[in-house]
Motif scaffolding. Structure first.
Motif, PDB file in Angstrom:
ATOM      1  N   SER A  29      -4.541  -2.360  11.561  1.00 54.47           N
ATOM      2  CA  SER A  29      -4.606  -0.904  11.468  1.00 54.47           C
ATOM      3  C   SER A  29      -5.127  -0.259  12.739  1.00 54.47           C
ATOM      4  N   ASP A 101      -5.261   5.892   9.203  1.00 54.93           N
ATOM      5  CA  ASP A 101      -4.438   4.792   8.715  1.00 54.93           C
ATOM      6  C   ASP A 101      -5.119   4.190   7.490  1.00 54.93           C
ATOM      7  N   PHE A 103      -6.552   1.454   5.008  1.00 49.22           N
ATOM      8  CA  PHE A 103      -7.166   0.136   5.137  1.00 49.22           C
ATOM      9  C   PHE A 103      -6.921  -0.631   3.835  1.00 49.22           C
ATOM     10  N   ASP A 108      -9.646   4.673   4.102  1.00 49.42           N
ATOM     11  CA  ASP A 108      -8.899   4.964   5.328  1.00 49.42           C
ATOM     12  C   ASP A 108      -9.774   4.759   6.547  1.00 49.42           C
TER      13      ASP A 108
END
Length: 121
Positions: A29, A101, A103, A108
């Protein structure tokens, strides 16, 4: 005489595997977001070196140029947060943007990046 046990137990191995998977997922990520930020910095440096933006460039032209460069490099970044401070012989771009992004499910990663370029004539 009894020997001491060496190594990990099965729950220890499973916990280690879960930890390794979480670290790998975080890297998957975070690394692309940091790479995109490096590309943004490179684009701003190139614009400064080639003098594509000067103190006489309008705000809309500067945004349009940056959007075009971001789009040609496949960067999913908007120039909405671009701040332009100008004076007679000086133009300062301050670009602060946020990337998100996933997780794990509803957790996030949120990263904020800031770039500042001074275009003095």
């Amino acid at each position: 005489m009894k020997k001491k046990q060496l190594g990990l137990s099965m729950p220890g191995v499973l916990a280690l595997m879960v930890l390794a998977i979480m670290i790998l997922r975080a890297a998957i990520s975070l690394i692309p977001m940091y790479w995109d930020d490096v590309m943004v910095g490179s684009i701003l440096d190139t614009i400064q070196e080639t003098k594509a933006i000067s103190s006489k460039t309008s705000t809309s032209d500067a945004k349009r140029l940056l959007e075009k460069r971001f789009q040609s490099n496949n960067l999913p970044i908007s120039t909405d947060q671009l701040e332009i401070d100008r004076s007679e012989r000086r133009l300062v771009l301050t670009f602060t943007y946020e990337r998100r992004d996933d997780f794990l499910s509803n957790i996030d990663f949120v990263l904020t990046f800031t770039h500042r370029k001074d275009f003095t004539q």
